[in-house]
Design an enzyme around this catalytic site. Structure first.
Site, PDB file in Angstrom:
ATOM      1  N   GLY A  11       0.835  -1.210   0.000  1.00  0.00           N
ATOM      2  CA  GLY A  11       0.000   0.000   0.000  1.00  0.00           C
ATOM      3  C   GLY A  11       0.864   1.252   0.000  1.00  0.00           C
ATOM      4  N   ARG A  21      13.689  10.080  -2.241  1.00  0.00           N
ATOM      5  CA  ARG A  21      14.612  11.203  -2.454  1.00  0.00           C
ATOM      6  C   ARG A  21      15.857  11.053  -1.579  1.00  0.00           C
ATOM      7  NH1 ARG A  21      14.889  15.930   0.581  1.00  0.00           N
ATOM      8  NH2 ARG A  21      15.604  17.818  -0.490  1.00  0.00           N
ATOM      9  N   ALA A  22      15.638  10.665  -0.326  1.00  0.00           N
ATOM     10  CA  ALA A  22      16.766  10.542   0.605  1.00  0.00           C
ATOM     11  C   ALA A  22      17.702   9.412   0.172  1.00  0.00           C
ATOM     12  CB  ALA A  22      16.250  10.297   2.019  1.00  0.00           C
ATOM     13  N   ARG A  72       1.108  -4.857  -6.098  1.00  0.00           N
ATOM     14  CA  ARG A  72       1.242  -6.158  -5.455  1.00  0.00           C
ATOM     15  C   ARG A  72       1.651  -7.124  -6.556  1.00  0.00           C
ATOM     16  NH1 ARG A  72      -2.634  -3.677  -1.883  1.00  0.00           N
ATOM     17  NH2 ARG A  72      -1.534  -3.587   0.095  1.00  0.00           N
ATOM     18  N   ASP A 103       4.821  -5.044   6.055  1.00  0.00           N
ATOM     19  CA  ASP A 103       5.416  -6.317   6.481  1.00  0.00           C
ATOM     20  C   ASP A 103       5.356  -7.382   5.385  1.00  0.00           C
ATOM     21  OD1 ASP A 103       2.569  -6.434   7.058  1.00  0.00           O
ATOM     22  OD2 ASP A 103       3.010  -8.379   7.948  1.00  0.00           O
ATOM     23  N   THR A 126       3.859   2.737   5.767  1.00  0.00           N
ATOM     24  CA  THR A 126       2.460   2.343   5.947  1.00  0.00           C
ATOM     25  C   THR A 126       1.765   3.336   6.864  1.00  0.00           C
ATOM     26  OG1 THR A 126       1.000   0.767   7.088  1.00  0.00           O
ATOM     27  CG2 THR A 126       3.308   0.658   7.653  1.00  0.00           C
ATOM     28  N   ASP A 128      -0.577   2.638   8.819  1.00  0.00           N
ATOM     29  CA  ASP A 128      -1.178   1.958   9.972  1.00  0.00           C
ATOM     30  C   ASP A 128      -0.316   1.944  11.241  1.00  0.00           C
ATOM     31  OD1 ASP A 128      -3.561   1.383   8.725  1.00  0.00           O
ATOM     32  OD2 ASP A 128      -2.830  -0.496   7.880  1.00  0.00           O
ATOM     33  N   ASP A 130       1.724  -0.158  12.283  1.00  0.00           N
ATOM     34  CA  ASP A 130       1.650  -1.443  12.991  1.00  0.00           C
ATOM     35  C   ASP A 130       2.852  -2.341  12.683  1.00  0.00           C
ATOM     36  OD1 ASP A 130       0.949  -1.763  10.368  1.00  0.00           O
ATOM     37  OD2 ASP A 130      -0.679  -3.163  10.748  1.00  0.00           O
ATOM     38  N   ARG A 163     -26.395  15.345  17.058  1.00  0.00           N
ATOM     39  CA  ARG A 163     -26.438  14.007  16.471  1.00  0.00           C
ATOM     40  C   ARG A 163     -25.355  13.099  17.039  1.00  0.00           C
ATOM     41  NH1 ARG A 163     -27.206  15.754  10.243  1.00  0.00           N
ATOM     42  NH2 ARG A 163     -29.456  15.909  10.319  1.00  0.00           N
ATOM     43  N   MET A 170      -9.321   4.353   8.775  1.00  0.00           N
ATOM     44  CA  MET A 170      -8.611   3.167   8.286  1.00  0.00           C
ATOM     45  C   MET A 170      -7.933   2.414   9.432  1.00  0.00           C
ATOM     46  SD  MET A 170      -7.067   3.996   4.571  1.00  0.00           S
ATOM     47  CE  MET A 170      -8.071   3.694   3.120  1.00  0.00           C
ATOM     48  N   ARG A 172      -7.163  -1.939   9.335  1.00  0.00           N
ATOM     49  CA  ARG A 172      -7.788  -3.257   9.292  1.00  0.00           C
ATOM     50  C   ARG A 172      -7.378  -4.111  10.468  1.00  0.00           C
ATOM     51  NH1 ARG A 172      -6.681  -3.982   3.609  1.00  0.00           N
ATOM     52  NH2 ARG A 172      -8.324  -2.750   2.721  1.00  0.00           N
ATOM     53  N   ALA A 187     -13.355  12.235  20.985  1.00  0.00           N
ATOM     54  CA  ALA A 187     -14.387  11.207  20.777  1.00  0.00           C
ATOM     55  C   ALA A 187     -14.878  10.633  22.105  1.00  0.00           C
ATOM     56  CB  ALA A 187     -13.822  10.085  19.909  1.00  0.00           C
ATOM     57  N   HIS A 253     -10.262   6.573   1.517  1.00  0.00           N
ATOM     58  CA  HIS A 253      -8.924   6.782   0.959  1.00  0.00           C
ATOM     59  C   HIS A 253      -8.355   8.186   1.086  1.00  0.00           C
ATOM     60  CE1 HIS A 253      -9.154   2.742  -0.638  1.00  0.00           C
ATOM     61  NE2 HIS A 253      -7.852   2.840  -0.791  1.00  0.00           N
ATOM     62  N   GLN A 255      -7.473   9.347   3.593  1.00  0.00           N
ATOM     63  CA  GLN A 255      -6.441   9.182   4.626  1.00  0.00           C
ATOM     64  C   GLN A 255      -5.101   8.699   4.069  1.00  0.00           C
ATOM     65  OE1 GLN A 255      -8.567   7.139   8.251  1.00  0.00           O
ATOM     66  NE2 GLN A 255      -9.751   6.804   6.392  1.00  0.00           N
ATOM     67  N   ARG A 256      -5.111   8.177   2.873  1.00  0.00           N
ATOM     68  CA  ARG A 256      -3.874   7.634   2.297  1.00  0.00           C
ATOM     69  C   ARG A 256      -3.099   8.659   1.489  1.00  0.00           C
ATOM     70  NH1 ARG A 256      -4.261   1.765   1.512  1.00  0.00           N
ATOM     71  NH2 ARG A 256      -3.113   1.817  -0.426  1.00  0.00           N
TER      72      ARG A 256
HETATM   73  P1  ADP Z   1       2.531  -4.676   2.434  1.00  0.00           P
HETATM   74  O1  ADP Z   1       3.984  -4.619   2.103  1.00  0.00           O
HETATM   75  O2  ADP Z   1       1.912  -3.310   2.438  1.00  0.00           O
HETATM   76  O3  ADP Z   1       2.248  -5.474   3.682  1.00  0.00           O
HETATM   77  P2  ADP Z   1       1.585  -6.909   0.738  1.00  0.00           P
HETATM   78  O4  ADP Z   1       1.316  -7.803   1.877  1.00  0.00           O
HETATM   79  O5  ADP Z   1       0.608  -6.846  -0.375  1.00  0.00           O
HETATM   80  O6  ADP Z   1       1.784  -5.376   1.188  1.00  0.00           O
HETATM   81  O7  ADP Z   1       3.009  -7.337   0.133  1.00  0.00           O
HETATM   82  C1  ADP Z   1       3.566  -6.665  -0.973  1.00  0.00           C
HETATM   83  C2  ADP Z   1       4.213  -7.654  -1.928  1.00  0.00           C
HETATM   84  O8  ADP Z   1       5.292  -8.335  -1.283  1.00  0.00           O
HETATM   85  C3  ADP Z   1       3.317  -8.761  -2.418  1.00  0.00           C
HETATM   86  O9  ADP Z   1       2.499  -8.376  -3.498  1.00  0.00           O
HETATM   87  C4  ADP Z   1       4.345  -9.811  -2.864  1.00  0.00           C
HETATM   88  O10 ADP Z   1       4.873  -9.507  -4.123  1.00  0.00           O
HETATM   89  C5  ADP Z   1       5.438  -9.643  -1.832  1.00  0.00           C
HETATM   90  N1  ADP Z   1       5.312 -10.677  -0.766  1.00  0.00           N
HETATM   91  C6  ADP Z   1       4.511 -10.642   0.316  1.00  0.00           C
HETATM   92  N2  ADP Z   1       4.651 -11.765   1.060  1.00  0.00           N
HETATM   93  C7  ADP Z   1       5.562 -12.536   0.423  1.00  0.00           C
HETATM   94  C8  ADP Z   1       6.153 -13.819   0.667  1.00  0.00           C
HETATM   95  N3  ADP Z   1       5.832 -14.545   1.732  1.00  0.00           N
HETATM   96  N4  ADP Z   1       7.068 -14.275  -0.230  1.00  0.00           N
HETATM   97  C9  ADP Z   1       7.416 -13.555  -1.297  1.00  0.00           C
HETATM   98  N5  ADP Z   1       6.901 -12.347  -1.587  1.00  0.00           N
HETATM   99  C10 ADP Z   1       5.986 -11.838  -0.755  1.00  0.00           C
END
Ligand code: ADP
Length: 323
Positions: A11, A21-22, A72, A103, A126, A128, A130, A163, A170, A172, A187, A253, A255-256
């Site tokens: 994302g 840039r850095a 992805r 991650d 990200t 999030d 997280d 109200r 966002m 998940r 809130a 979106h 927020q993104r």
């Molecule tokens: P994020 O990085 O935001 O968590 P994704 O989970 O969609 O997003 O992961 C981004 C991309 O990283 C995936 O589309 C895929 O190409 C690659 N990827 C994710 N998990 C694996 C994995 N276990 N092995 C190989 N490539 C992976």
């Protein structure tokens, strides 16, 4: 290393451009050849790779999104896909790779670095917040400030009409955006995935507030709240309190996107600089985070999603300040 490449994956998040840039400017400063890879691992497989000089990253620090685009990529999950990726890097003698993503992207990098001799460095991009091993992720501060501005605006209407407003932000798997934006906008209730949602207690507290004529109520819900998001919460409230005026707003979106805040530009610049420093010092397959205002280097395979770490004390503060 003498040639390095940078990509954004998963994302998008505001501040990714500042990080690119850095990386580019620090790499060039140290006399490395720097390459940009389009559309994350997908572009790496398709050999969508370009030389980046300092001018190629001019005037982007203030822009949301990512000039390298992101995607992805299913094929990167296969050994054959990763072999193609390696061949494309090898053909240019690139031996260092900076991955800005979440991650999932780091899992991919871990697989890749096990199979091939490419030094991978991960930066957390990200909204999030997280990711383990860092107090900040690139994009969170911008996202949460966008949410705050939007909620402030909705609050005007909420107040004018007495109200109940249920606003979905966002997140998940993580409630950081909901928690931070909820506290900052006063809130009454904040519902997050890390906590079980006691809908009965929520309805009871709204009914009690109604009795003492406190009709304005702001409920901030993370999209991944286990009760099912803002629409579900609103359905139950309308069912149980048919006389109350309850409205839903899903921020989505907005927020993104948008210009990154000063903080996001700052941490993205700092992390991007240190990613290149790591490669020069011969560090391999590490995640670069910031903890307690110091750089924190963690082996990439140890970095996963941060889970259930929302401080109970914050929830107490929410309750006290909203009464
Ligand atoms: P994020 O990085 O935001 O968590 P994704 O989970 O969609 O997003 O992961 C981004 C991309 O990283 C995936 O589309 C895929 O190409 C690659 N990827 C994710 N998990 C694996 C994995 N276990 N092995 C190989 N490539 C992976």
């Amino acid at each position: 290393v003498s040639r390095i490449a940078v990509l954004t994956s998963g994302g998008d998040s505001p501040g990714m451009n500042a990080a690119i840039r850095a990386v580019v400017r620090t790499g060039n400063y140290y006399g490395l050849e720097v390459y940009g890879i389009m559309r994350g691992y997908q572009g790496l497989l398709e050999d969508d790779i370009y030389r980046m000089d300092n001018r190629s990253v001019a005037n982007i620090i203030q822009r949301g999104g990512t000039i390298l685009k992101t995607a992805r990529c299913k094929e990167f999950r296969t050994p054959e896909g990763r072999k193609k990726a390696y061949d494309n890097l090898k053909a240019r003698n690139i031996d260092g790779l900076v991955i800005i993503g979440g991650d999932g992207s780091f899992r991919g990098a871990v697989e890749f670095s096990r199979e091939f001799d490419i030094a991978c460095i991960g930066l957390a991009g990200t909204i999030d917040k997280d990711i383990q091993g860092t107090d900040f992720t690139i994009g969170f501060d911008t996202a949460v400030n966008t949410a705050v501005q939007a909620i402030d605006k909705i609050r005007d209407t909420m107040d004018a009409h007495d109200r109940i407003f249920i606003i979905e932000v966002m997140g998940r798997d993580a409630g950081y955006i909901a928690l931070h934006s909820g506290i900052a906008t006063g809130a009454e209730n904040i519902l997050i995935p890390e906590q079980k949602t006691d809908i009965e207690a929520l309805v009871a507290s709204l009914q009690e507030k109604e009795r003492r004529k406190k009709l304005v109520n702001l409920i901030v819900v993370a999209e991944g709240d286990e009760f099912g998001g803002a629409n579900e919460v609103a359905r139950v409230i309308k069912e149980r309190m048919p006389q109350a005026e309850a409205r839903v707003a899903i921020l989505g979106h907005i927020q993104r996107g948008g210009a990154p805040t000063c903080l996001d530009r700052l941490i993205a610049s700092r992390m991007g600089y240190h990613a290149v420093e790591c490669l020069i010092q011969g560090r391999r397959n590490v995640f670069v985070g910031i903890m307690n205002n110091k750089m924190n280097y963690v082996p990439l395979e140890k970095v996963g999603k941060k889970k259930g770490t929302i401080n109970e004390e914050w929830m107490k503060i929410v309750k006290i300040l909203a009464s």
